[in-house]
Design a protein around this motif. Structure first.
Motif, PDB file in Angstrom:
ATOM      1  N   ALA A  20     -26.062  20.073  13.533  1.00  7.34           N
ATOM      2  CA  ALA A  20     -26.288  19.121  14.629  1.00  7.34           C
ATOM      3  C   ALA A  20     -26.603  17.745  14.065  1.00  7.34           C
ATOM      4  CB  ALA A  20     -27.415  19.612  15.531  1.00  7.34           C
ATOM      5  N   THR A  21     -27.445  17.717  13.036  1.00  7.20           N
ATOM      6  CA  THR A  21     -27.788  16.440  12.404  1.00  7.20           C
ATOM      7  C   THR A  21     -26.554  15.788  11.785  1.00  7.20           C
ATOM      8  OG1 THR A  21     -30.023  17.243  11.911  1.00  7.20           O
ATOM      9  CG2 THR A  21     -29.219  15.341  10.662  1.00  7.20           C
ATOM     10  N   GLU A  22     -25.736  16.620  11.147  1.00  9.23           N
ATOM     11  CA  GLU A  22     -24.521  16.092  10.528  1.00  9.23           C
ATOM     12  C   GLU A  22     -23.562  15.542  11.584  1.00  9.23           C
ATOM     13  OE1 GLU A  22     -20.782  17.603   7.731  1.00  9.23           O
ATOM     14  OE2 GLU A  22     -22.443  18.958   8.201  1.00  9.23           O
ATOM     15  N   MET A  23     -23.470  16.224  12.720  1.00  4.69           N
ATOM     16  CA  MET A  23     -22.576  15.763  13.777  1.00  4.69           C
ATOM     17  C   MET A  23     -23.050  14.446  14.369  1.00  4.69           C
ATOM     18  SD  MET A  23     -21.234  17.806  17.148  1.00  4.69           S
ATOM     19  CE  MET A  23     -19.958  17.090  18.185  1.00  4.69           C
ATOM     20  N   VAL A  24     -24.346  14.311  14.556  1.00  3.57           N
ATOM     21  CA  VAL A  24     -24.891  13.044  15.064  1.00  3.57           C
ATOM     22  C   VAL A  24     -24.596  11.919  14.081  1.00  3.57           C
ATOM     23  CG1 VAL A  24     -27.013  11.784  15.590  1.00  3.57           C
ATOM     24  CG2 VAL A  24     -26.694  14.108  16.454  1.00  3.57           C
ATOM     25  N   THR A  25     -24.713  12.209  12.785  1.00  5.06           N
ATOM     26  CA  THR A  25     -24.402  11.202  11.761  1.00  5.06           C
ATOM     27  C   THR A  25     -22.939  10.794  11.821  1.00  5.06           C
ATOM     28  OG1 THR A  25     -26.124  12.105  10.309  1.00  5.06           O
ATOM     29  CG2 THR A  25     -24.437  10.707   9.297  1.00  5.06           C
ATOM     30  N   GLN A  26     -22.045  11.787  11.935  1.00  8.51           N
ATOM     31  CA  GLN A  26     -20.615  11.489  12.016  1.00  8.51           C
ATOM     32  C   GLN A  26     -20.295  10.672  13.263  1.00  8.51           C
ATOM     33  OE1 GLN A  26     -18.565  12.055   9.685  1.00  8.51           O
ATOM     34  NE2 GLN A  26     -19.255  13.815   8.501  1.00  8.51           N
ATOM     35  N   LEU A  27     -20.916  11.023  14.381  1.00  8.71           N
ATOM     36  CA  LEU A  27     -20.679  10.289  15.625  1.00  8.71           C
ATOM     37  C   LEU A  27     -21.161   8.854  15.507  1.00  8.71           C
ATOM     38  CD1 LEU A  27     -19.793  10.230  18.570  1.00  8.71           C
ATOM     39  CD2 LEU A  27     -22.048  11.124  19.213  1.00  8.71           C
ATOM     40  N   ALA A  47     -19.115  15.504  23.011  1.00  7.92           N
ATOM     41  CA  ALA A  47     -19.761  15.423  21.702  1.00  7.92           C
ATOM     42  C   ALA A  47     -21.262  15.671  21.818  1.00  7.92           C
ATOM     43  CB  ALA A  47     -19.485  14.062  21.071  1.00  7.92           C
ATOM     44  N   LEU A  48     -21.881  15.037  22.801  1.00 12.48           N
ATOM     45  CA  LEU A  48     -23.327  15.205  22.982  1.00 12.48           C
ATOM     46  C   LEU A  48     -23.675  16.636  23.412  1.00 12.48           C
ATOM     47  CD1 LEU A  48     -24.221  11.809  24.679  1.00 12.48           C
ATOM     48  CD2 LEU A  48     -24.694  12.519  22.334  1.00 12.48           C
ATOM     49  N   PHE A  89     -17.802   2.217  13.231  1.00 14.65           N
ATOM     50  CA  PHE A  89     -16.466   1.752  12.826  1.00 14.65           C
ATOM     51  C   PHE A  89     -15.704   1.204  14.026  1.00 14.65           C
ATOM     52  CE2 PHE A  89     -11.916   2.473  12.397  1.00 14.65           C
ATOM     53  CZ  PHE A  89     -11.640   1.888  11.174  1.00 14.65           C
ATOM     54  N   ALA A  90     -15.761   1.917  15.156  1.00 22.39           N
ATOM     55  CA  ALA A  90     -14.999   1.513  16.329  1.00 22.39           C
ATOM     56  C   ALA A  90     -15.486   0.183  16.891  1.00 22.39           C
ATOM     57  CB  ALA A  90     -15.080   2.589  17.404  1.00 22.39           C
ATOM     58  N   LYS A 109     -14.201  11.180  10.195  1.00 22.74           N
ATOM     59  CA  LYS A 109     -15.449  11.335  10.962  1.00 22.74           C
ATOM     60  C   LYS A 109     -15.151  11.824  12.373  1.00 22.74           C
ATOM     61  CE  LYS A 109     -17.842   7.718   8.334  1.00 22.74           C
ATOM     62  NZ  LYS A 109     -16.792   7.580   7.319  1.00 22.74           N
ATOM     63  N   TYR A 110     -14.100  11.249  12.969  1.00 22.91           N
ATOM     64  CA  TYR A 110     -13.706  11.682  14.309  1.00 22.91           C
ATOM     65  C   TYR A 110     -13.301  13.161  14.294  1.00 22.91           C
ATOM     66  CZ  TYR A 110     -10.673  12.334  18.357  1.00 22.91           C
ATOM     67  OH  TYR A 110     -10.075  12.827  19.487  1.00 22.91           O
ATOM     68  N   LEU A 111     -12.532  13.558  13.288  1.00 25.50           N
ATOM     69  CA  LEU A 111     -12.078  14.948  13.192  1.00 25.50           C
ATOM     70  C   LEU A 111     -13.232  15.907  12.943  1.00 25.50           C
ATOM     71  CD1 LEU A 111      -8.793  14.430  11.142  1.00 25.50           C
ATOM     72  CD2 LEU A 111      -8.972  15.177  13.521  1.00 25.50           C
ATOM     73  N   ALA A 112     -14.219  15.445  12.195  1.00 30.60           N
ATOM     74  CA  ALA A 112     -15.392  16.289  11.950  1.00 30.60           C
ATOM     75  C   ALA A 112     -16.105  16.604  13.264  1.00 30.60           C
ATOM     76  CB  ALA A 112     -16.337  15.595  10.979  1.00 30.60           C
ATOM     77  N   ILE A 113     -16.161  15.608  14.147  1.00 29.62           N
ATOM     78  CA  ILE A 113     -16.784  15.833  15.459  1.00 29.62           C
ATOM     79  C   ILE A 113     -15.969  16.822  16.273  1.00 29.62           C
ATOM     80  CG2 ILE A 113     -17.421  14.701  17.622  1.00 29.62           C
ATOM     81  CD1 ILE A 113     -17.792  12.109  15.976  1.00 29.62           C
TER      82      ILE A 113
END
Length: 365
Positions: A194-201, A179-180, A207-208, A228-232
């Motif tokens: 990239a910003t959106e992915m960091v937000t989703q992560l 992911a990183l 949540f976890a 969110k997981y699927l978006a990543i």
């Protein structure tokens, strides 16, 4: 203690109490009635009373078998009570009928059955079986409530343990590393993504770690976290991964153990990427069917099974599925189904939970 061991222990306890109880009943019946039965002086009174108690033991054992059969098929307590009362009536009458027919004249035989006193004495037997049935159901309901309380405690402990295990097979170093790496690559190509992915992560990690209750959550919350997981993952695999989610609105309010579905989805992507033609297709479906919550995770590819003969296989293979089985067994004993199978070009993992008698807030719904 396994469910099979608990069942054997429960049956052993019942038959021990049954034998002791009816032995005490027979002895008490002999001691309290023998001095007054002068007309039985030429008959073996003790043997007669022992036979009377043995008949009670036999008919109550038949009632026990009937109650076990009815309890496994009836959800309506009122119907069960009515049938139990009727069973006691006929069993009490049959008990006294067999007892009187076994006695020699003039104390037994067909001519005694026609007398009014026969029916009065039969009522006493019916009352005895009603009292026995009340004691049986009282102890059974108490025992079941204790089992439910214990199951709730075990489910909470297992849920907490599952959260820790989730960090092993959900938030493992490979997932975070990939992911990183994707974020780093996107910072040069598309900073907004990239910003959106960091937000989703970040939201998925929240949540976890903290976002789900220790025991259970709504299916809607679970699905939101999975999105969110699927978006990543879709950012990582881009056009190699196609995901479809179909969740009925009414199913979203169903309560499920937290972090239950994620291992199935992770397995679908991880093993699907190894065995499926590209793009990998993953489908997540949830609906209510005949009072049951059905959750299905399907992916193109081939079913991957742990091979004990192979030394070089992923260390986490099978951990996710076993965790799902354990969670379901503790939260919905005897009220769920879970299967993973190959269906043509698809691998399907299906969870089915009975919503009529499932758990909600740690208690029976």
């Amino acid at each position: 203690m396994t469910p099979a061991t608990k069942d054997v222990l429960q049956r052993t306890t019942f038959w021990t109490v049954q034998l002791i109880g009816w032995s005490a009943f027979g002895i008490n019946n002999y001691l309290t009635t023998a001095p007054d039965l002068l007309e039985f002086e030429k008959l073996p009174v003790f043997s007669i009373k022992v036979a009377f108690g043995a008949l009670g033991f036999g008919f109550s054992s038949l009632l026990y078998a009937l109650y076990v059969h009815l309890a496994s098929r009836l959800q309506d307590t009122a119907k069960l009570v009515v049938l139990a009362v009727l069973a006691c009536f006929f069993s009490g009458f049959a008990w006294h009928l067999v007892y009187r027919l076994a006695l020699p004249p003039p104390f037994g035989g067909v001519q005694v059955i026609a007398q009014f006193t026969f029916f009065v004495e039969a009522v006493n037997n019916i009352v005895v079986l009603l009292a026995w049935s009340a004691a049986y159901f009282g102890l059974k309901f108490w025992h079941d409530s204790r089992i439910q309380e214990q199951a709730a405690v075990e489910a909470k402990a297992l849920a907490k343990d599952a959260q820790l295990k989730a960090l092993h097979y959900q938030l493992n170093p490979h997932f975070l590393f990939n992911a990183l790496n994707s974020v780093r690559a996107l910072t040069h190509e598309d900073r907004d993504r990239a910003t959106e992915m960091v937000t989703q992560l970040a939201e998925f990690l929240r949540f976890a770690f903290n976002g789900t209750p220790a025991t259970e959550t709504s299916l809607k919350n679970e699905i939101d976290a999975l999105r969110k997981y699927l978006a990543i993952e879709q950012t990582r695999f881009e056009d190699k991964l196609v995901v479809a989610i179909d969740v009925e609105r009414m199913a979203e309010d169903s309560i499920v153990p937290g972090l239950l579905v994620h291992p199935l989805l992770e397995n679908a992507i991880k093993h699907g990427m190894r065995t499926s033609p590209m793009p990998l297709q993953v489908r997540l479906r949830a609906c209510l069917e005949d009072g049951r919550l059905v959750i299905e995770v399907a992916n193109t590819g081939e079913l991957a099974e742990p091979d004990p003969t192979q030394q070089s296989q992923p260390a986490d293979m099978g951990i996710g599925l076993q965790n799902v089985r354990d969670r379901l067994a503790h939260s919905y004993p005897d009220r769920h189904e879970f299967e993973v199978f190959q269906d043509g070009d698809w691998v399907r993992a299906i969870i089915s939970i009975d919503q009529h008698s499932g758990w909600r807030d740690g208690k029976r719904a």
